[in-house]
Design a protein around this motif. Sequence first.
Motif, mmCIF file in Angstrom:
data_model
loop_
_atom_site.group_PDB
_atom_site.id
_atom_site.type_symbol
_atom_site.label_atom_id
_atom_site.label_comp_id
_atom_site.label_asym_id
_atom_site.label_seq_id
_atom_site.Cartn_x
_atom_site.Cartn_y
_atom_site.Cartn_z
ATOM 1 N N ALA A 24 0.833 -1.202 0.000
ATOM 2 C CA ALA A 24 0.000 0.000 0.000
ATOM 3 C C ALA A 24 0.870 1.257 0.000
ATOM 4 O O ALA A 24 0.560 2.241 -0.689
ATOM 5 C CB ALA A 24 -0.933 0.001 1.210
ATOM 6 N N ILE A 25 1.956 1.236 0.748
ATOM 7 C CA ILE A 25 2.885 2.369 0.766
ATOM 8 C C ILE A 25 3.485 2.581 -0.622
ATOM 9 O O ILE A 25 3.506 3.701 -1.140
ATOM 10 C CB ILE A 25 3.993 2.148 1.827
ATOM 11 C CG1 ILE A 25 3.411 2.326 3.230
ATOM 12 C CG2 ILE A 25 5.162 3.099 1.597
ATOM 13 C CD1 ILE A 25 4.349 1.915 4.356
ATOM 14 N N ILE A 26 3.957 1.504 -1.243
ATOM 15 C CA ILE A 26 4.530 1.599 -2.595
ATOM 16 C C ILE A 26 3.491 2.158 -3.564
ATOM 17 O O ILE A 26 3.784 3.037 -4.383
ATOM 18 C CB ILE A 26 5.039 0.222 -3.078
ATOM 19 C CG1 ILE A 26 6.229 -0.240 -2.240
ATOM 20 C CG2 ILE A 26 5.382 0.245 -4.564
ATOM 21 C CD1 ILE A 26 7.507 0.538 -2.438
ATOM 22 N N GLU A 39 1.635 11.309 6.636
ATOM 23 C CA GLU A 39 0.654 11.392 5.549
ATOM 24 C C GLU A 39 0.231 10.001 5.095
ATOM 25 O O GLU A 39 -0.959 9.756 4.842
ATOM 26 C CB GLU A 39 1.242 12.187 4.372
ATOM 27 C CG GLU A 39 1.420 13.657 4.674
ATOM 28 C CD GLU A 39 2.266 14.386 3.628
ATOM 29 O OE1 GLU A 39 2.005 15.585 3.415
ATOM 30 O OE2 GLU A 39 3.183 13.766 3.038
ATOM 31 N N LEU A 40 1.181 9.087 5.003
ATOM 32 C CA LEU A 40 0.846 7.709 4.649
ATOM 33 C C LEU A 40 -0.061 7.091 5.705
ATOM 34 O O LEU A 40 -1.044 6.418 5.375
ATOM 35 C CB LEU A 40 2.121 6.877 4.489
ATOM 36 C CG LEU A 40 2.935 7.155 3.232
ATOM 37 C CD1 LEU A 40 4.349 6.607 3.379
ATOM 38 C CD2 LEU A 40 2.253 6.564 2.007
ATOM 39 N N ALA A 41 0.255 7.325 6.975
ATOM 40 C CA ALA A 41 -0.551 6.773 8.069
ATOM 41 C C ALA A 41 -1.987 7.253 7.981
ATOM 42 O O ALA A 41 -2.925 6.467 8.171
ATOM 43 C CB ALA A 41 0.067 7.150 9.413
ATOM 44 N N ASP A 42 -2.184 8.535 7.682
ATOM 45 C CA ASP A 42 -3.542 9.085 7.557
ATOM 46 C C ASP A 42 -4.316 8.408 6.438
ATOM 47 O O ASP A 42 -5.495 8.097 6.585
ATOM 48 C CB ASP A 42 -3.494 10.593 7.301
ATOM 49 C CG ASP A 42 -3.047 11.388 8.515
ATOM 50 O OD1 ASP A 42 -3.081 10.845 9.638
ATOM 51 O OD2 ASP A 42 -2.651 12.562 8.330
ATOM 52 N N ARG A 43 -3.657 8.165 5.323
ATOM 53 C CA ARG A 43 -4.329 7.564 4.164
ATOM 54 C C ARG A 43 -4.567 6.067 4.338
ATOM 55 O O ARG A 43 -5.497 5.521 3.748
ATOM 56 C CB ARG A 43 -3.518 7.814 2.896
ATOM 57 C CG ARG A 43 -3.456 9.271 2.518
ATOM 58 C CD ARG A 43 -2.685 9.472 1.242
ATOM 59 N NE ARG A 43 -2.487 10.883 0.965
ATOM 60 C CZ ARG A 43 -2.200 11.359 -0.232
ATOM 61 N NH1 ARG A 43 -2.074 10.532 -1.260
ATOM 62 N NH2 ARG A 43 -2.033 12.638 -0.411
ATOM 63 N N VAL A 107 -0.435 -10.966 -2.757
ATOM 64 C CA VAL A 107 -0.696 -9.647 -2.159
ATOM 65 C C VAL A 107 -1.126 -8.658 -3.236
ATOM 66 O O VAL A 107 -2.132 -7.953 -3.087
ATOM 67 C CB VAL A 107 0.548 -9.126 -1.396
ATOM 68 C CG1 VAL A 107 0.387 -7.666 -1.003
ATOM 69 C CG2 VAL A 107 0.803 -9.976 -0.160
ATOM 70 N N VAL A 108 -0.382 -8.607 -4.337
ATOM 71 C CA VAL A 108 -0.677 -7.646 -5.407
ATOM 72 C C VAL A 108 -2.061 -7.903 -6.002
ATOM 73 O O VAL A 108 -2.870 -6.979 -6.144
ATOM 74 C CB VAL A 108 0.416 -7.699 -6.494
ATOM 75 C CG1 VAL A 108 0.008 -6.910 -7.734
ATOM 76 C CG2 VAL A 108 1.731 -7.173 -5.932
ATOM 77 N N MET A 109 -2.343 -9.146 -6.351
ATOM 78 C CA MET A 109 -3.638 -9.445 -6.975
ATOM 79 C C MET A 109 -4.781 -9.294 -5.974
ATOM 80 O O MET A 109 -5.872 -8.848 -6.330
ATOM 81 C CB MET A 109 -3.622 -10.842 -7.586
ATOM 82 C CG MET A 109 -2.663 -10.976 -8.757
ATOM 83 S SD MET A 109 -2.855 -9.703 -10.037
ATOM 84 C CE MET A 109 -4.447 -10.128 -10.677
#
Length: 196
Positions: A24-26, A39-43, A107-109
């Motif tokens: 999700a971060i990537i 900002e990542l944590a909020d999203r 994970v990706v799919m």
Amino acid sequence: MPNPHRRLSDPRELNALAHPVRMAIIELLSVSGPLTATELADRLDETPANCSWHLRKLAQHGFVEEAAGGKGRQRPWQVPGLGFRWDDEHASASMDERRAAEALSEVVMGRAIDRLREAQQRASEEPEEWRAAHSNTEMVAWLTADELKEMNEAINAVLDRHVERLTDPAQRPAGARLCEFVAWGVPTYFPGVDPA
């Protein structure tokens, strides 16, 4: 133009990415540009400390890097290039590499299927022009290995047509939205249906 896809084969790299929060971060850094852990944590509905920890793990393998500006908790992070490629069925791959690649593919799919479900649930909220543009397609066909390869290459060429818009907002036409396409072309196995 973004850096070329990074080819992954080291099981440690594959395992480092095969985590939903890290993926999700990537994804967010790829589509939104540099973001801080806060900002990542909020999203992502995570804690800044958890995002910082995952960012450090990703940085160990070169998947993210510090962006210019900020320091400490206000330090932004970015991806050095867009996309990854890996083989989860390559014949010369070690068993560890195949397992790690399969875990990353899952994970990706899984994340892509979750986004498809959300898009389907929210379709009635979309303006008519977006509902009319939306499509789900599934098909099966009898193909030779050469034909399957040719179709996959053609689909990839179409999907890569607007890739520069991810990194260059000036390329995005007015009214453009982030859209997702997921495609796979693989031999399939139906009960009682043998290869020709």
